[in-house]
Design a protein around this motif. Structure first.
Motif, PDB file in Angstrom:
ATOM      1  N   LYS A 122       0.824  -1.211   0.000  1.00 30.57           N
ATOM      2  CA  LYS A 122       0.000   0.000   0.000  1.00 30.57           C
ATOM      3  C   LYS A 122       0.858   1.260   0.000  1.00 30.57           C
ATOM      4  N   ALA A 123       1.930   1.264   0.755  1.00 33.56           N
ATOM      5  CA  ALA A 123       2.806   2.437   0.829  1.00 33.56           C
ATOM      6  C   ALA A 123       3.475   2.717  -0.511  1.00 33.56           C
ATOM      7  N   ALA A 124       3.851   1.650  -1.216  1.00 33.19           N
ATOM      8  CA  ALA A 124       4.499   1.830  -2.519  1.00 33.19           C
ATOM      9  C   ALA A 124       3.525   2.440  -3.527  1.00 33.19           C
ATOM     10  N   ALA A 125       2.288   1.961  -3.522  1.00 33.26           N
ATOM     11  CA  ALA A 125       1.282   2.510  -4.440  1.00 33.26           C
ATOM     12  C   ALA A 125       1.014   3.977  -4.126  1.00 33.26           C
TER      13      ALA A 125
ATOM     14  N   GLN B 252       3.995  11.013  -6.010  1.00 29.51           N
ATOM     15  CA  GLN B 252       5.076  11.512  -6.855  1.00 29.51           C
ATOM     16  C   GLN B 252       4.559  11.957  -8.220  1.00 29.51           C
ATOM     17  N   LYS B 253       3.714  11.133  -8.850  1.00 28.59           N
ATOM     18  CA  LYS B 253       3.220  11.466 -10.184  1.00 28.59           C
ATOM     19  C   LYS B 253       2.243  12.638 -10.160  1.00 28.59           C
TER      20      LYS B 253
ATOM     21  N   GLY C 246       2.779  15.932 -12.291  1.00 29.50           N
ATOM     22  CA  GLY C 246       1.730  16.434 -13.181  1.00 29.50           C
ATOM     23  C   GLY C 246       1.363  17.879 -12.890  1.00 29.50           C
ATOM     24  N   MET C 247       1.266  18.249 -11.623  1.00 27.79           N
ATOM     25  CA  MET C 247       0.945  19.622 -11.250  1.00 27.79           C
ATOM     26  C   MET C 247       2.060  20.569 -11.695  1.00 27.79           C
ATOM     27  N   GLU C 248       3.294  20.137 -11.558  1.00 33.51           N
ATOM     28  CA  GLU C 248       4.416  20.983 -11.987  1.00 33.51           C
ATOM     29  C   GLU C 248       4.376  21.197 -13.496  1.00 33.51           C
ATOM     30  N   ILE C 249       4.041  20.155 -14.249  1.00 31.60           N
ATOM     31  CA  ILE C 249       3.941  20.283 -15.712  1.00 31.60           C
ATOM     32  C   ILE C 249       2.854  21.277 -16.086  1.00 31.60           C
TER      33      ILE C 249
ATOM     34  N   VAL D  29      -0.469   4.721 -17.364  1.00 35.13           N
ATOM     35  CA  VAL D  29       0.366   5.903 -17.552  1.00 35.13           C
ATOM     36  C   VAL D  29       1.791   5.506 -17.885  1.00 35.13           C
ATOM     37  N   ALA D  30       2.311   6.108 -18.907  1.00 32.01           N
ATOM     38  CA  ALA D  30       3.730   5.942 -19.230  1.00 32.01           C
ATOM     39  C   ALA D  30       4.436   7.218 -18.813  1.00 32.01           C
ATOM     40  N   ASP D  31       5.373   7.101 -17.889  1.00 36.99           N
ATOM     41  CA  ASP D  31       5.977   8.272 -17.266  1.00 36.99           C
ATOM     42  C   ASP D  31       6.590   9.253 -18.256  1.00 36.99           C
ATOM     43  N   ALA D  32       7.319   8.763 -19.227  1.00 37.59           N
ATOM     44  CA  ALA D  32       8.055   9.673 -20.093  1.00 37.59           C
ATOM     45  C   ALA D  32       7.678   9.539 -21.561  1.00 37.59           C
ATOM     46  N   ALA D  33       6.684   8.740 -21.868  1.00 37.23           N
ATOM     47  CA  ALA D  33       6.320   8.550 -23.267  1.00 37.23           C
ATOM     48  C   ALA D  33       5.656   9.795 -23.817  1.00 37.23           C
TER      49      ALA D  33
END
Length: 247
Positions: free
Chosen positions: A60-63, A69-70, A74-77, A218-222
């Motif tokens: 659960k913590a990893a998810a 993080q994403k 996304g907000m920064e983008i 979601v593909a992080d950098a695609a």
């Protein structure tokens, strides 16, 4: 033959009498309720978007960490692509995922254990920069999924159009009063407007939409091709009811 002519003559007299009676109906003092509508159209100048991110993991913590993080990325983008946009996060959720198993007898007494966890979050964005919207969305879709899009009018534009909407509605009311006066055999100048009741219909109010939970691949950098958008237009309407009394 004489009998038929006599019947036709009687019928003609009756119709003439009825017409004369109708013409003799007095309309002085009559109160007439007149509904009217008016509308104005304007090109949409604002977009409301919903982005989301969802991750699934046995831990659960990893998810949750990947979602956090994403969403931050996304907000920064979005902030870099459209500094004037208004962003707001909501709908953070964490659900247990259970394996597909055959039903066990109740006497078993064992509690089902989750096989993993599903974590997600939503992000709302409001912007008036429609020209750069496809590019902005494509940049965000490298990290986040676009879950909803609605075009409409900004608050400032809606206020500017309000006077035009009232003018159009009142014009329709006066035109209908003139038509009614003509049908009654009266001069429109004899109509005295007793009451005017403006009622906002509410049809132009944007309907709130609930973001549906869905799994985002979601593909992080695609790189993502820019989507195509047509903002369209919005119609603002108004309803009015007038009470008219004839002198």
């Amino acid at each position: 033959m004489l009998k038929t002519k006599h019947m036709l003559a009687c019928l003609g007299l009756m119709l003439a009498a009825s017409f004369a009676a109708a013409q003799a109906v007095q309309t002085s003092g009559t109160l007439v309720i007149v509904p009217a509508t008016g509308e104005v159209k304007h090109a949409n100048d604002e977009a409301n978007l919903t982005f989301m991110i969802e991750e699934q993991d046995k831990d659960k913590a990893a998810a949750a960490s990947r979602v956090n993080q994403k969403m931050k990325q996304g907000m920064e983008i979005l902030k870099r692509a459209d500094p004037q946009a208004v962003l707001s996060t909501h709908g953070y959720y964490t659900y247990a995922v259970y394996p597909d198993e055959q039903p066990q007898p109740r006497s078993n007494g064992k509690l089902r254990q989750p096989s993993g966890w599903r974590v997600g979050q939503y992000l709302e964005m409001k912007t008036g920069n429609l020209q750069s919207l496809p590019k902005t969305v494509a940049a965000a879709q490298r990290v986040l999924a676009l879950n909803g899009l609605r075009f409409g009018l900004s608050e400032a534009t809606a206020k500017q159009l309000d006077a035009q909407r009232i003018d159009a509605t009142y014009k329709n009311l006066t035109e209908r009063i003139a038509s009614i006066a003509k049908a009654m055999g009266r001069n429109p100048a004899d109509a005295v407007l007793d009451t005017v009741d403006f009622e906002g219909s509410g049809n132009y109010a944007p309907q709130a939409f609930a973001a549906k939970t869905m799994r985002a691949a979601v593909a992080d950098a695609a790189p993502v091709e820019e989507p195509s958008f047509e903002p369209g237009e919005t119609t603002l309407d108004m309803r009015v009811v007038g009470k008219v009394r004839f002198r």
